[in-house]
Design an enzyme around this catalytic site. Structure first.
Site, PDB file in Angstrom:
ATOM      1  CB  SER A 264      -0.915   0.000   1.216  1.00 38.53           C
ATOM      2  OG  SER A 264      -0.190   0.375   2.360  1.00 38.53           O
ATOM      3  CE  LYS A 265      -3.044   6.498   0.390  1.00 37.75           C
ATOM      4  NZ  LYS A 265      -3.947   7.520  -0.186  1.00 37.75           N
TER       5      LYS A 265
END
Length: 503
Positions: A264-265
């Site tokens: 994920s970011k």
RNA sequence: GGCCCAUUCGUCUAGUGGUUAGGACGCAAGAUUUUCAUUCUUGAAACAGGAGUUCGAUUCUCCUAUGGGCUGCCA
């Protein structure tokens, strides 16, 4: 399944920066198209107007361009199947949804979002964790299947908000052969009546993607594994329209390096590596680091990404884009999720730096240092230190004493080797250099050997001292090449200033 | 919870019904080097578990476990 020309698309949603998983999906689509002499296009899926993020579309296009993943059709590029932004295609979708209603493949539903929330909540209270609008529950909801025809008609004419839902058939096995996973089978009883057309007049992904893929003559849908569960429903939609069903390939996910779960970011800056191709600043001013700004070459980034889930079946690991285009096949894409490995990524970058010519590196070095040295000089700097660098910026650090005269010396790094006679020794060595007119590395090395032989000393007793005076460092590239690069005058000056610092 | 998908060294992966299960990153040791880096050599390191099919399963089937994805008027 027809013999028609291969056409594939990458269909990102402009809800933020494109992360590396998305870049990989785009890459595999691109490579598949190239390999099969097909067409690769970009389509922006912005059917959710509430999640639109300004700048995201531009970011996506710029990122793909940086990577060399170039579409032949797309927004800002054109093509005969445009427009390539779904919001610009808005008027096209409603008739298709209506067509489905007419053919009894879909129906109008008048339940409001609040009503649906309430139903779900009530179901949860009764121990049913996920209530679905489906083949059994739809009969107790407000829709054109339960309401009298005249009331439905009145509501619509009245402008009451409604959505169009797919009328999922009962107890039917939907099978399809995924190019990566083989046969996948799902029973429609496990599928729900998905909303196809929203009350705001926009289609959902499910409708828009089928309609556009058909209209754009997409032959192979290559997308992330998160779409696998809804693929059977998409197939049912193609069939409901009477259209050819494209081939499907669902790519494994990119997993985070620590623990489990998809990348994920947030993982990037937490774990110290970029997750995005380019820097991205959120509206709140938060920054996500990009590979480009970190100093990675796009070729290295792409090579690394290609190998995260695919391999050629040989021992070759370094592939240019051209080579990837020739070697890539969907059959050699793995089924399991791949954990991202930051070390391997660095290794790729290092390999690419190693294989970049000194001439090219010199230009980059000039850009990032603004050095006044000539390109020819910088080329030599690159030649001397590239073996100990991963990024171009490392060359500037590792070779700082080649770019600038040392201003400070840290005597601690040499103090152990700096014996009583060191100043005397270095002064004598300086005298040798002063009398030299030939300052080539080979010649200096010969003179140095003569010098230590006379003194009955070993290289290790003398050279580090000289290195320290000239570079201020305890380690580095060949000292004679450094001397040649610096030149006589600079070397003599540095010996003087170095000696001053040494006691 | 339900449905779907997956599972070979720490990581990315190759592989076949019978192999010393191969490579790469990382790690360790050694060689080279004035030194660091590079380079080279070597080493440690894996078929999730249990049944079944078979003369023989890492490979085929089933079950279990574990992990992941989906389960929205998001994509």
């Amino acid at each position: 399944m027809s013999e028609s020309k291969v056409r594939v698309r990458f269909a990102p949603s402009p809800t933020g920066p494109l992360h590396m998983g998305g870049v990989r999906t785009a890459l595999y689509n691109y490579l598949f198209a190239k390999k099969n002499n097909g067409t690769f296009l970009i389509r922006i899926e912005d059917t959710d107007q509430t999640r639109f993020v300004p700048g995201a579309q531009e970011y996506i296009m710029e990122a793909l361009t940086w990577c060399g993943i170039l579409p032949t059709e797309g927004p800002g590029i054109g093509g005969e199947y445009g427009p390539y932004v779904q919001s610009e295609r808005k008027p096209m979708y409603r008739p298709y949804a209506e067509e489905l209603v007419e053919n009894d493949k879909a129906y109008y539903a008048f339940d409001t979002a609040e009503e649906l929330d309430a139903v779900r909540e009530a179901a949860k209270q009764m121990g049913m964790p996920n209530w679905q609008y489906n083949t059994v529950t739809r009969m107790s909801m407000k829709n054109s299947l339960t309401l009298p025809a005249d009331e439905v008609k009145r509501k619509i004419e009245n402008g009451d908000p409604y959505v169009i839902r797919m009328k999922m058939p009962r107890n039917q096995d939907v099978r399809f052969e995924d190019m990566i996973r083989g046969w996948v089978s799902v029973n429609t009883n496990n599928l729900d009546d998905k909303v196809l057309f929203k009350s705001d007049g926009m289609p959902t992904y499910h409708l828009a993607n089928i309609v556009d893929d058909h209209l754009m003559k997409i032959t192979h849908v290559i997308r992330g594994e998160e779409w696998l569960p809804s693929a059977p429903m998409h197939i049912l939609l193609y069939e409901a329209f009477g259209w050819d069903v494209p081939n499907f390939a669902h790519l494994p996910l990119l997993l985070r390096p620590d623990g489990n779960g998809k990348l994920s970011k947030r993982d990037g800056d937490r774990l110290g590596f970029p997750v995005f191709p380019l820097d991205w600043y959120t509206a709140e001013g938060e920054k996500y680091t990009g590979y480009r700004e970190e100093g990675y070459f796009p070729e290295a980034f792409v090579n690394m990404l290609a190998f995260l889930g695919w391999n050629p079946g040989t021992n070759q690991e370094l592939f240019s884009m051209k080579e990837l285009e020739e070697a890539f096949t969907i059959e050699r894409v793995g089924k399991a999720g791949a954990k991202f490995d930051a070390d391997k990524t660095k290794w790729y970058q290092q390999q690419y730096l190693r294989h970049t010519s000194d001439e090219e590196l010199a230009k980059e070095l000039k850009n990032i240092t603004n050095s006044h040295l000539s390109l020819e000089k910088l080329e030599t700097v690159c030649h001397l230190v590239k073996d100990r660098a991963t990024f171009v910026k490392d060359i500037a650090v590792e070779g700082s004493y080649l770019l600038y005269t040392p201003e400070e010396y840290d005597f601690n790094i040499i103090s152990k080797k700096w014996k009583e006679d060191a100043p005397q020794l270095m002064t004598e060595w300086k005298a040798v250099l002063e009398n030299e007119t030939d300052f080539t590395a080979a010649h200096l090395e010969a003179k140095f050997k003569e010098f230590i032989t006379e003194k009955s000393l070993g290289i290790g007793q003398v050279l580090p001292l000289y290195r320290y005076l000239i570079t201020g460092a305890a380690a580095g590239p060949n000292m004679f090449e450094i001397s040649e690069f610096l030149g006589k005058e600079e070397c003599l000056n540095r010996i003087d200033s170095g000696l001053k610092s040494a006691h």
